[in-house]
Every structure is written in structure tokens, then in C-alpha cells.
Design a protein around this motif. Sequence first.
Motif, short mmCIF file in Angstrom:
data_model
loop_
_atom_site.label_atom_id
_atom_site.label_comp_id
_atom_site.label_asym_id
_atom_site.label_seq_id
_atom_site.Cartn_x
_atom_site.Cartn_y
_atom_site.Cartn_z
N GLN A 1 2.54 2.32 0.79
CA GLN A 1 2.01 1.26 1.48
C GLN A 1 1.93 0.01 0.77
N ASN A 2 2.59 -1.02 1.49
CA ASN A 2 2.60 -2.33 0.72
C ASN A 2 1.02 -2.85 0.70
N PHE A 3 0.87 -3.81 -0.08
CA PHE A 3 -0.37 -4.40 -0.40
C PHE A 3 -0.87 -4.81 0.94
N TYR A 4 -2.26 -4.66 1.42
CA TYR A 4 -3.04 -4.91 2.63
C TYR A 4 -2.66 -6.40 2.97
N ASP A 5 -2.94 -7.30 1.71
CA ASP A 5 -3.39 -8.60 2.00
C ASP A 5 -1.88 -9.05 2.09
N GLN A 6 -0.87 -8.44 1.98
CA GLN A 6 0.32 -9.07 2.45
C GLN A 6 0.85 -8.41 3.74
N SER A 7 0.77 -7.02 3.96
CA SER A 7 1.04 -6.16 5.10
C SER A 7 0.43 -6.78 6.17
N LEU A 8 -0.83 -7.00 6.22
CA LEU A 8 -1.42 -7.59 7.46
C LEU A 8 -1.53 -8.97 7.97
N GLY A 9 -0.62 -9.81 7.10
CA GLY A 9 -0.57 -11.12 7.37
C GLY A 9 -1.43 -11.96 6.56
N PRO A 10 -1.22 -13.26 6.37
CA PRO A 10 -1.99 -14.27 5.44
C PRO A 10 -3.45 -14.23 6.15
N SER A 11 -3.80 -14.30 7.25
CA SER A 11 -5.32 -14.43 7.75
C SER A 11 -5.84 -13.23 7.44
N VAL A 12 -5.37 -12.22 7.93
CA VAL A 12 -6.32 -10.89 7.68
C VAL A 12 -6.44 -10.49 6.39
N GLY A 13 -5.11 -10.73 5.56
CA GLY A 13 -4.95 -10.64 4.07
C GLY A 13 -6.23 -10.86 3.41
N ARG A 14 -6.42 -12.37 3.87
CA ARG A 14 -7.34 -13.38 3.08
C ARG A 14 -8.71 -12.53 3.41
#
Length: 419
Positions: free
Chosen positions: A375-388
Motif C-alpha cells: 500500500q502506497n502512503f495514504y497521503d499520496q495515494s488519495l491525492g493532495p486534498s484528501v491526503g492533507r
Amino acid sequence: MRLLRKLGLAAAACLLLADAAASDTIVKWLHIEANPAQVKIWEEVARAYEASHPGVKVEMQFLENEAYKAKLPTILQSKDRPNIIYSWAGGVLKTQIEAGVLDDITEQVKGYSDSLTPAALAAFTANGRVYGLPTALSQVGFLCNKELMAKAKVDPAGIKSWDDLLAAVKTLKAAGVTPIVVGGADKWPLHFYWTHLAVRIGGKPAFDAALRGEDSGFAGETFQKSGELFKQLVDLQPFQNGFLGFKNPQAVGYFGDGKAAMTLAISTVYHLQRALAADKVGLSEDKICWFDFPVVAGGKGAPTDTLGGITGWLVTKGSPKEAVDFLKYFVSKDVQTRLAAGNFIIPVVQGADAGLNNAFMKLIAANLAKSNYHQNFYDQSLGPSVGRVVNDVTAEIAGGSMSPQNAAKAIEAAWKQGN
């Protein structure tokens, strides 16, 4: 008269040199690497490329990790933007592709791309088109200080379950040892806990279902429980004093200084802690241990599932063809073997893993090889807005200002808004 002739020839020579310099193709390469030993090799590779490619200059530029993330959207809109930029792939890459700020390099890497690990190349591919080249794999797990663990009579090899970790924290505290150091000010180091717990509790099916909006999405049981278990740890006060004010480089240095027993970190911290320690020596290999993130009782994730990165390089829109050519040179078997031999990377070029000569790096490579779900890091995998939002709410759980339930709901709300 003879003097004037000599001056004229000298002036003409200077003009020729100036024209030659002006005609050089400049490849601007922006990176975030803080380990000077690794950067030194990169610089040597760049100079070697220049020597074999007259008329091409590779300019290396550095930005600190957090500054890079914050400034990159603005940098990409500049006419003077770099040609090669660092990437964690995932949803952030998708956003950049949609914004039209990257070059499609599919045709330029045909044939060459066959030398890359397919899963790593896939991370930089969208709709069958290639937008970047991977450079390294990593795993998140617990690095530990053997001496401090021994002082508290804690055996790291015995930490297999989440309850084992909680028990180890209590034992370390009782022995007067700071159990865990974390860079809470940067937030993303805290998101490793929440994310890896989700990997252990729900596995890949839970993440995929959340992406589809099933089972209440990211507000569902798996993600609420991740927050609840994380809060169990937080309630034990396992981190160093003032952890929410520590930047990640500061926290890595703190571990390298031998001030905490453990740190949940990317595998590259094994070497980075030396560069960031106060004495620039850090912990030697015989003083460091590692254990994989603990399993959760009743969890659906496999013990071999991993969390980590697939990092690489992107080429920005309108870059000279030499930017891709240099990338192919940089992400080559020879260079990757050299970096692997220096224990800086788990390589992505097939056959370069022969360079690995360190027991720790071989262990990480073996873990990644047997992982069926990375699993890639969630803050990268989910995109900048959701990752933030993921990073923000994880830090709020750690700070006691948000409940695990509200954290999960906030992430789901952000996901719905962005999709």
C-alpha cells in the motif's frame, strides 16, 4: 598593432566560449534528498553524464521535504520550472497529469522500460501512458535501538501483535526510556500508524471498498477501528516530550542520537539517521534492529502486507528531450546497482538487487518480494486534498483534539468531495 590584434583574438575567443555556454542544454533536477552521501553519488552520476554528453548540463536543486510539497504546485506553474521532479506517485501524480503539467514520456522509454520492475513502472503509468520513472521501493516498519530495548528487557523479536507493542511501550516507560520518537509537526509520520493499522485490520479489500464508497467508505468500521487502536497507543503517552512540535528531520536525528527506543519510519531512515544525528555518526549497524508493523487480532490483512513508497521522477511539460535521456541514464542497472551497494535503495531495475550487500537492506527487499499487497502512503495515494485531511486528523487524534470516529468521517467527507 600587434597588441590590438591579440586583444581582438582574445575577445573573439571569449565570444565563442560565451556562445558555447549559451547553447548548452540545461536539465534542471529538483530533489529532496537530505543524505549527503547519497547526493554525492547522484552528483557524480550527473557529471559522468555531462562528460559523455557534451553540451548538456545537469543542474541539481534541493528543497526540504515539507517545503517541496508546499511549493510544488506553484513551481509547476512557473515558466522557470525544473525539468525533473521527485514523486511519490499515487493520487498526487494523477492530479498533476490532469493539470497538464507533465510530459508523456511513453515513446521515449519504449524498450528501456522493460528493464524495470513491472509493479514499480505501473505506479508511474496512467491509461497506458508513462509519465515518470520509478527509482526505489521502501517499507514502513519499526526501527529500534538495541541498547535501549535491552535496558528495558524488551525483545523486539517478540513484538508480533498490537498488544505486544502496547506492552513494550509500558515496559520501556517503566524503565525510564522514551519508547517512540515521531516528527508530529509534519503530521505524515503520524499517519503511518493509522494507515498501517487499516492495512492490518482490513487489508486491500477494505481500502478498495472504501474507494468505491462501500461499507460507509473511509468512515467505515476498518478506519474507525484504526483510529481507536491508534488512540490506545496515544493514551500511553509513548512519544518524546513536545512531539507535535518536532519536524521529521529533527525526530530522525533524535533517534540517531540514541534518545528513543523506537521510531515508526520508512526503511531509508536506517541510513538517514546517521546524517541527521548531532554527531553525524548516529547509530551503527550493530546497534539497530527492525521489526515489521504488528498484526491486529482478528485483522483481515496478511502479516506480509506492507506499507511504503514507490518513489521516482517525473518530467515536466515542455522539457528538453535530454531530461528523459538523463533519467534513463540515472535509473540504469549500473547506477541502481551502485546505489544498492551503498545501501541507499531497494532498486527497481531488474538485476540491480545483486548490489545489495547489507543484511538490513536484503531483509527489506525480501519483505517487499513476498508482499502481495504493498500500500502506497495514504497521503499520496488519495491525492493532495484528501491526503492533507488524512494527515491533519491523524495529528488531531494524537493531540487529543479529535475522536477516531470523527477523524474517519472527515476523511470520508473529503474523499466524497474530491470524487
